[in-house]
Design a protein around this motif. Structure first.
Motif, PDB file in Angstrom:
ATOM      1  N   TRP A  36      24.682  18.353  35.793  1.00  0.00           N
ATOM      2  CA  TRP A  36      24.611  19.523  36.526  1.00  0.00           C
ATOM      3  C   TRP A  36      24.294  20.770  35.726  1.00  0.00           C
ATOM      4  O   TRP A  36      25.043  20.801  34.794  1.00  0.00           O
ATOM      5  N   ASP A  40      21.447  26.469  38.154  1.00  0.00           N
ATOM      6  CA  ASP A  40      20.966  26.034  39.293  1.00  0.00           C
ATOM      7  C   ASP A  40      21.961  26.640  40.326  1.00  0.00           C
ATOM      8  O   ASP A  40      21.396  26.728  41.611  1.00  0.00           O
ATOM      9  N   TYR A  41      23.162  27.251  40.057  1.00  0.00           N
ATOM     10  CA  TYR A  41      23.945  27.645  40.715  1.00  0.00           C
ATOM     11  C   TYR A  41      24.369  29.036  40.617  1.00  0.00           C
ATOM     12  O   TYR A  41      25.291  29.869  41.113  1.00  0.00           O
ATOM     13  N   ARG A  47      18.950  34.118  37.221  1.00  0.00           N
ATOM     14  CA  ARG A  47      19.822  33.093  37.215  1.00  0.00           C
ATOM     15  C   ARG A  47      20.749  33.307  36.133  1.00  0.00           C
ATOM     16  O   ARG A  47      20.810  32.078  35.423  1.00  0.00           O
ATOM     17  N   PRO A  66      29.030  30.287  38.246  1.00  0.00           N
ATOM     18  CA  PRO A  66      27.911  29.358  38.061  1.00  0.00           C
ATOM     19  C   PRO A  66      28.828  27.931  37.439  1.00  0.00           C
ATOM     20  O   PRO A  66      28.230  26.991  37.988  1.00  0.00           O
ATOM     21  N   ALA A  69      30.856  26.594  40.425  1.00  0.00           N
ATOM     22  CA  ALA A  69      30.104  26.057  41.413  1.00  0.00           C
ATOM     23  C   ALA A  69      29.472  24.668  41.017  1.00  0.00           C
ATOM     24  O   ALA A  69      29.480  23.629  41.827  1.00  0.00           O
ATOM     25  N   SER A  70      29.225  24.463  39.922  1.00  0.00           N
ATOM     26  CA  SER A  70      28.734  23.327  39.124  1.00  0.00           C
ATOM     27  C   SER A  70      30.000  22.199  39.481  1.00  0.00           C
ATOM     28  O   SER A  70      29.693  21.081  39.651  1.00  0.00           O
ATOM     29  N   ALA A  73      30.534  21.072  42.839  1.00  0.00           N
ATOM     30  CA  ALA A  73      29.416  20.064  43.331  1.00  0.00           C
ATOM     31  C   ALA A  73      29.584  18.643  42.769  1.00  0.00           C
ATOM     32  O   ALA A  73      29.561  17.645  43.439  1.00  0.00           O
TER      33      ALA A  73
END
Length: 262
Positions: A36, A40-41, A47, A66, A69-70, A73
């Motif tokens: 992860w 990406d988050y 970014r 970020p 959020a990882s 997920a």
């Protein structure tokens, strides 16, 4: 076992885990590895995953959102509870006992820091423990994560072609009959050819006498631990048989035990 790795370079850990015993564990369905990337988050055109530390000083600190959020997920990808480990030089030292503990988990989430590290608030809220692989600093937690993946994967049942192999490794507890468990370094190993310009294989290993071979290996493990890692060897707890083996090993090196006062 499932391991999720949160990293700016998750492919690095995945590549390390693609070979040898760890790769075989994956092929056999004993290990499932997932990466992860906090980027990406992250929000915004760039970014961004880091910012300057409050209070000044060099370097950057990884942002909370970020990473969180990882983590969210990763947790939601599998309903089983996951133990979250942050790889940090400030963590508790990684030992074989800790590896065995981690290997018994159904799920691990390995959090890899970069730059000056991770915002302390995230560590306090979302991390179960911090682990260090040594008293030195790396540029990121990915190498440490790869070490943990390798160490725990080889302990999954069926990962090694010979299960006894792991039990005879260095740092594994040894529990001879009647003695308390101790940790010793492994004995030396030999294979073909029997004779070589660098030396010959010890004759006892070709004797076929399993009791004598076991005795020789035990003596070598005791001797090597005494020579190389005396901090691991509590001689006071040794059995009389082990003390005799160690004394003979020392004598073979020209080292004589002297218990006299004078």
């Amino acid at each position: 076992m499932r391991i999720d790795v949160i990293s700016l370079f998750p492919e690095f850990v995945a590549q390390c885990a693609a070979f040898g015993v760890v790769g075989r564990a994956g092929e056999r369905g004993l290990l499932s590895l997932h990466g992860w990337n906090p980027r990406d988050y992250a929000e915004g055109n760039y970014r961004r995953v880091d910012d300057r530390p409050f209070g000044g000083g060099p370097g950057m600190v990884m942002l909370i959102d970020p990473l969180r959020a990882s983590l969210k997920a990763a947790r939601e990808a599998d309903p089983r509870p996951a133990r979250v480990v942050y790889l940090s030089p400030q963590g508790a030292p990684l030992t074989q006992a800790k590896v065995r503990e981690l290997a018994g988990q159904e799920r691990l989430v390995l959090l890899c820091g970069r730059y000056e590290g991770v915002d302390e608030r995230l560590l306090a809220a979302d991390v179960d423990e911090e682990i260090s692989i040594g008293d030195y600093v790396l540029s990121g937690g990915e190498l440490a994560a790869a070490v943990i993946v390798d160490a725990v994967a080889r302990l999954q049942e069926g990962a090694l072609n010979d299960a006894d192999s792991a039990e005879q490794d260095s740092f594994e507890p040894v529990d001879p009959a009647g003695d308390p468990a101790r940790v010793l370094l492994d004995c030396p190993h030999y294979t073909r050819p029997v004779s070589h310009e660098l030396g010959d294989v010890p004759a006892v290993l070709m004797s076929g006498n399993h009791a004598e071979i076991a005795r020789w290996r035990r003596q070598q493990a005791l001797g090597r631990t005494w020579q190389r890692r005396p901090d691991l060897l509590d001689e006071a707890s040794l059995s009389n048989a082990d003390r005799a083996l160690l004394a003979a090993y020392r004598a073979s090196l020209g080292t004589v035990d002297d218990d006299s006062d004078g």
